[in-house]
Motif scaffolding. Sequence first.
Motif, mmCIF file in Angstrom:
data_model
loop_
_atom_site.group_PDB
_atom_site.id
_atom_site.type_symbol
_atom_site.label_atom_id
_atom_site.label_comp_id
_atom_site.label_asym_id
_atom_site.label_seq_id
_atom_site.Cartn_x
_atom_site.Cartn_y
_atom_site.Cartn_z
ATOM 1 N N LYS A 43 0.660 -1.006 0.186
ATOM 2 C CA LYS A 43 0.270 0.601 0.093
ATOM 3 C C LYS A 43 0.720 1.556 -0.153
ATOM 4 N N LEU A 44 2.054 0.994 -0.246
ATOM 5 C CA LEU A 44 2.748 2.318 -0.616
ATOM 6 C C LEU A 44 2.938 3.343 -0.910
ATOM 7 N N GLY A 45 2.022 3.060 -2.350
ATOM 8 C CA GLY A 45 1.734 4.659 -3.519
ATOM 9 C C GLY A 45 0.587 5.195 -2.379
ATOM 10 N N TRP A 46 -0.417 4.429 -1.371
ATOM 11 C CA TRP A 46 -1.650 5.187 -1.485
ATOM 12 C C TRP A 46 -0.544 5.641 -0.098
ATOM 13 N N TRP A 47 0.019 5.332 0.915
ATOM 14 C CA TRP A 47 1.045 6.205 2.308
ATOM 15 C C TRP A 47 1.331 7.511 1.525
ATOM 16 N N GLU A 48 2.386 7.395 0.003
ATOM 17 C CA GLU A 48 2.663 8.427 -0.324
ATOM 18 C C GLU A 48 1.985 9.326 -1.411
ATOM 19 N N ARG A 49 0.775 8.885 -1.581
ATOM 20 C CA ARG A 49 -0.127 10.766 -1.592
ATOM 21 C C ARG A 49 -1.030 10.982 -0.740
ATOM 22 N N LYS A 50 -0.753 10.182 0.297
ATOM 23 C CA LYS A 50 -1.176 11.651 1.425
ATOM 24 C C LYS A 50 -0.491 12.811 1.659
ATOM 25 N N PRO A 51 -1.650 13.514 1.813
ATOM 26 C CA PRO A 51 -0.725 15.036 2.040
ATOM 27 C C PRO A 51 0.602 15.431 3.262
#
Length: 157
Positions: A43-51
């Motif tokens: 879920k790394l992409g999801w984490w990095e998209r968080k502001p």
Amino acid sequence: MPHCFRTIDGKIRSAAKGSLTPFVQRDGTLVEAQWAGSAQSEKLGWWERKPGYQLVRTAELVAEIGIKAEDDNELNWGAVPAGAYMFFILQPVTVGKNGEPYRLAQLVTAEATPAEFAFFRDTRSALFGVFGPEGQILKMEPLEPPPPKPPPQGELF
């Protein structure tokens, strides 16, 4: 999930309350944060998209990881690939109740290999690697852990 790691110079870093771990951002900037929890690599992409959330790596090379077994909480230590770092998701700065700013960092975990699961008795391990030239993760395969310990001998009489 790893609960601590040992650096190549013997320092032990953990999620112990109040202890800070040094990290390096993609641009090379050093930052310290409190290790608090984990983030699945899937879920790394999801984490990095968080502001305000960003990927960082440990500032120190990692020599060993310590993982508490899910069945009995035994802490097992295992070697990691030479030249490896561990990755964390660094959260934005938060202001505590005392008015002091702080940051939390969540360990990026990977699914344990069958050999890691047999030895550590945990379904998750750490994601090892280095930052590539574009700031991407260049993954390193985990080392093969030693064989699992035999079960304790029962009573003889």
